[in-house]
Design an enzyme around this catalytic site. Structure first.
Site, PDB file in Angstrom:
ATOM      1  N   TYR A  82       0.857  -1.193   0.000  1.00 53.30           N
ATOM      2  CA  TYR A  82       0.000   0.000   0.000  1.00 53.30           C
ATOM      3  C   TYR A  82       0.890   1.239   0.000  1.00 53.30           C
ATOM      4  O   TYR A  82       1.886   1.285   0.728  1.00 53.30           O
ATOM      5  CB  TYR A  82      -0.885   0.025   1.254  1.00 53.30           C
ATOM      6  CG  TYR A  82      -2.313  -0.375   0.967  1.00 53.30           C
ATOM      7  CD1 TYR A  82      -3.056   0.298   0.013  1.00 53.30           C
ATOM      8  CD2 TYR A  82      -2.912  -1.429   1.657  1.00 53.30           C
ATOM      9  CE1 TYR A  82      -4.370  -0.074  -0.249  1.00 53.30           C
ATOM     10  CE2 TYR A  82      -4.215  -1.799   1.401  1.00 53.30           C
ATOM     11  CZ  TYR A  82      -4.943  -1.108   0.439  1.00 53.30           C
ATOM     12  OH  TYR A  82      -6.240  -1.464   0.174  1.00 53.30           O
ATOM     13  N   GLU A  89      -0.508   4.875  -0.303  1.00 55.94           N
ATOM     14  CA  GLU A  89      -1.296   6.099  -0.467  1.00 55.94           C
ATOM     15  C   GLU A  89      -0.408   7.327  -0.322  1.00 55.94           C
ATOM     16  O   GLU A  89       0.412   7.404   0.603  1.00 55.94           O
ATOM     17  CB  GLU A  89      -2.403   6.188   0.588  1.00 55.94           C
ATOM     18  CG  GLU A  89      -3.634   5.392   0.237  1.00 55.94           C
ATOM     19  CD  GLU A  89      -3.662   4.067   0.957  1.00 55.94           C
ATOM     20  OE1 GLU A  89      -2.564   3.549   1.253  1.00 55.94           O
ATOM     21  OE2 GLU A  89      -4.770   3.564   1.221  1.00 55.94           O
ATOM     22  N   ASP A 129      -6.680  13.768 -24.953  1.00 56.86           N
ATOM     23  CA  ASP A 129      -6.639  12.371 -24.506  1.00 56.86           C
ATOM     24  C   ASP A 129      -6.050  11.573 -25.657  1.00 56.86           C
ATOM     25  O   ASP A 129      -6.733  11.298 -26.646  1.00 56.86           O
ATOM     26  CB  ASP A 129      -8.052  11.902 -24.160  1.00 56.86           C
ATOM     27  CG  ASP A 129      -8.086  10.412 -23.823  1.00 56.86           C
ATOM     28  OD1 ASP A 129      -7.051   9.734 -23.956  1.00 56.86           O
ATOM     29  OD2 ASP A 129      -9.167   9.929 -23.442  1.00 56.86           O
ATOM     30  N   THR A 142      -3.588   6.313 -21.785  1.00 59.10           N
ATOM     31  CA  THR A 142      -3.460   5.007 -21.151  1.00 59.10           C
ATOM     32  C   THR A 142      -2.075   4.472 -21.488  1.00 59.10           C
ATOM     33  O   THR A 142      -1.405   4.971 -22.391  1.00 59.10           O
ATOM     34  CB  THR A 142      -4.556   4.024 -21.620  1.00 59.10           C
ATOM     35  OG1 THR A 142      -4.652   4.083 -23.043  1.00 59.10           O
ATOM     36  CG2 THR A 142      -5.898   4.385 -21.003  1.00 59.10           C
ATOM     37  N   LYS A 201      -1.746   0.618 -24.568  1.00 57.29           N
ATOM     38  CA  LYS A 201      -2.069   0.504 -25.996  1.00 57.29           C
ATOM     39  C   LYS A 201      -0.763   0.597 -26.801  1.00 57.29           C
ATOM     40  O   LYS A 201       0.072  -0.281 -26.690  1.00 57.29           O
ATOM     41  CB  LYS A 201      -3.078   1.591 -26.382  1.00 57.29           C
ATOM     42  CG  LYS A 201      -4.407   1.451 -25.614  1.00 57.29           C
ATOM     43  CD  LYS A 201      -5.426   2.463 -26.110  1.00 57.29           C
ATOM     44  CE  LYS A 201      -6.785   2.260 -25.484  1.00 57.29           C
ATOM     45  NZ  LYS A 201      -6.994   2.940 -24.213  1.00 57.29           N
ATOM     46  N   ARG A 203      -1.734  -2.265 -18.006  1.00 59.43           N
ATOM     47  CA  ARG A 203      -2.974  -1.492 -18.036  1.00 59.43           C
ATOM     48  C   ARG A 203      -2.849  -0.375 -17.014  1.00 59.43           C
ATOM     49  O   ARG A 203      -2.443  -0.600 -15.868  1.00 59.43           O
ATOM     50  CB  ARG A 203      -4.167  -2.382 -17.697  1.00 59.43           C
ATOM     51  CG  ARG A 203      -4.251  -3.608 -18.582  1.00 59.43           C
ATOM     52  CD  ARG A 203      -5.588  -4.265 -18.480  1.00 59.43           C
ATOM     53  NE  ARG A 203      -6.533  -3.545 -19.286  1.00 59.43           N
ATOM     54  CZ  ARG A 203      -6.678  -3.709 -20.607  1.00 59.43           C
ATOM     55  NH1 ARG A 203      -5.916  -4.569 -21.260  1.00 59.43           N
ATOM     56  NH2 ARG A 203      -7.556  -3.022 -21.281  1.00 59.43           N
TER      57      ARG A 203
HETATM   58  N1  DSN Z   1     -11.641   0.286 -24.577  1.00 62.24           N
HETATM   59  C1  DSN Z   1     -10.649   1.142 -25.170  1.00 62.24           C
HETATM   60  C2  DSN Z   1     -10.733   1.109 -26.642  1.00 62.24           C
HETATM   61  O1  DSN Z   1     -10.862   0.013 -27.143  1.00 62.24           O
HETATM   62  O2  DSN Z   1     -10.634   2.118 -27.319  1.00 62.24           O
HETATM   63  C3  DSN Z   1     -10.695   2.506 -24.651  1.00 62.24           C
HETATM   64  O3  DSN Z   1     -11.814   2.702 -23.898  1.00 62.24           O
END
Ligand code: DSN
Length: 421
Positions: free
Chosen positions: A55, A57, A202, A229, A232, A238
């Site tokens: 943990y 925090e 984003d 994110t 990707k 993730r």
């Molecule tokens: N689920 C992801 C996508 O496939 O674009 C982003 O939310």
């Protein structure tokens, strides 16, 4: 002594069977969902490490629990690497994933009821950009901008500007889940300046391609904040990151913790640091260039086969195929047909889709995962040809069986990193 894997097999055979099944699925088929990738074996090892137990925090040097020597070290490393890669003043690496990442930004800088502009979902926007079904959609007053069918499906900046002047948003969100073109940050920034709005990009789908230097960086156009994110095109675990100018640092950090989240997942933070370290190496730029080259090759093969691509092609690795117009199939049937030949994609709405989200008109494709396996333009051409053939005769079992064998042969020559074959 048994390995952790052997222990799992012995003590939880049911779960182990699912794990082996998923490994086999990933090894023998190809992943063309644009938001997915095969992460590095080092990331998988770090995710499964003892950092899971901790943990933490708070932030480095200011935690609410003891024992933080190494958690502080990894979070500092991750933040420094993120700042270097994206050339920004501050990075928060604790968001658990994309939706809390964007929620933390909105809740940091907006009041409930404030006006925000974001891309319409069917035109390529994301759920977290104000879709009515999301909590953020209900909390703020969203004005949605769209693409222009008369301009090859590009964003309609004249309409966006008129709408911004009429509604005076406090923030303009630029960023998409299914818009296949490069993001043109300049016009967003000048419209935002005209109405005094904050700018958020984003870049979840193209974060890796920005880090790799092959697509434009929103900070170069003067954007205030960038979210991405990490799993990707960045090939990390993730997770999500919020990158910003230093005047937003305090508000963003407070919004992530204690505002929205509790203890950060330190195994994920450590794995993010590993992926960012990889992205700083020159080989990552080569990977990103190949992702784009592969996307062009796949788009070409699909177009040559008669497919109708939203915006006529791609400039950012992503493609949306209108399957109703191209093959007379809805996206669900197209997804299932490609699944039958070991190609994984996702069904996708097209701009102003007359069909519902679970039976939309299109499918969405992207090349980060295939490129990670080492596939190049000839393989993209082969995959595109197989896809067109399958989508032309989705009921022909014999032909699908032949195509599946062809795809699986191809995959066998390009093992996925970290995935036991
Ligand atoms: N689920 C992801 C996508 O496939 O674009 C982003 O939310």
């Amino acid at each position: 002594m048994h390995s952790p894997r052997e222990l799992l097999q012995r003590n939880d055979p049911e779960l182990f069977a699912a794990l082996v099944g998923e490994e086999e699925r990933q090894a023998t088929g190809i992943e063309l969902i644009p938001s997915e990738n095969y992460t590095y074996p080092e990331v998988l090892a770090t995710l499964g490490s003892v950092f899971t137990n901790k943990y933490a925090e708070g932030y480095p040097g200011r935690r609410y629990y003891g024992g933080q020597t190494y958690t502080d070290a990894i979070e500092r490393i991750a933040r420094t690497r993120a700042r270097r890669l994206f050339r920004c003043e501050h990075a928060n690496v604790q968001p658990l994933s994309g939706a809390p990442m964007n929620a933390a930004v909105y809740l940091a800088l907006l009041e409930p009821g404030d006006t925000v502009m974001g891309m319409d979902l069917s035109h390529g926007g994301h759920l977290t950009h104000g879709a009515p079904v999301s909590h953020m959609g209900k909390l703020f007053r969203w004005i949605r901008y769209k693409t222009d069918p008369e301009a090859e499906g590009r964003i309609d900046f004249d309409a966006l500007r008129s709408s911004a002047l009429a509604h005076r948003p406090k923030m303009i969100v630029c960023g998409y889940s299914s818009y296949p073109r490069d993001y043109d940050y300049g016009p967003f920034k000048s419209i935002a300046d005209e109405v005094g709005a904050l700018t958020l990009a984003d870049v979840s789908h193209i974060g890796g391609l920005i880090a790799g230097g092959v697509l434009a960086n929103p900070f170069d156009a003067g954007f205030d904040l960038v979210t991405t994110t990490t799993h990707k095109s960045l090939r990390g675990p993730r997770g999500g990151m919020i990158l910003c100018r230093k005047e937003f640092r305090k508000a963003i950090d407070k919004s992530v913790f204690p505002g929205l989240q509790g203890g950060p997942h330190m195994n994920q933070v450590a794995a993010t640091a590993v992926a960012l370290g990889k992205a700083l190496q020159p080989a990552f730029g080569d990977y990103c260039r190949q992702v784009l080259a592969n996307a062009l090759a796949l788009a070409r093969a699909l177009l040559d086969g008669g497919a109708d691509l939203v915006t006529g092609g791609t400039a950012n690795h992503m493609m949306v195929v209108d399957c109703v117009r191209s093959f007379g199939l809805n996206g669900r049937v197209a997804e299932e047909t490609l699944d039958a030949i070991a190609i994984t994609c996702n069904k996708q709405v097209v701009p102003d889709d007359p069909n519902p989200p679970l039976r939309p008109s299109g499918i969405r494709l992207g090349t980060p995962a295939a490129t990670t396996r080492g596939m190049l333009e000839p393989e993209m051409k082969a995959l595109g040809t197989c896809m067109v053939e399958a989508l032309r005769s989705p009921g022909d079992e014999e032909s699908l069986g032949r195509l599946k064998a062809r795809v699986q042969d191809l995959c066998a020559s390009f093992p996925a990193p970290g995935v036991p074959g």
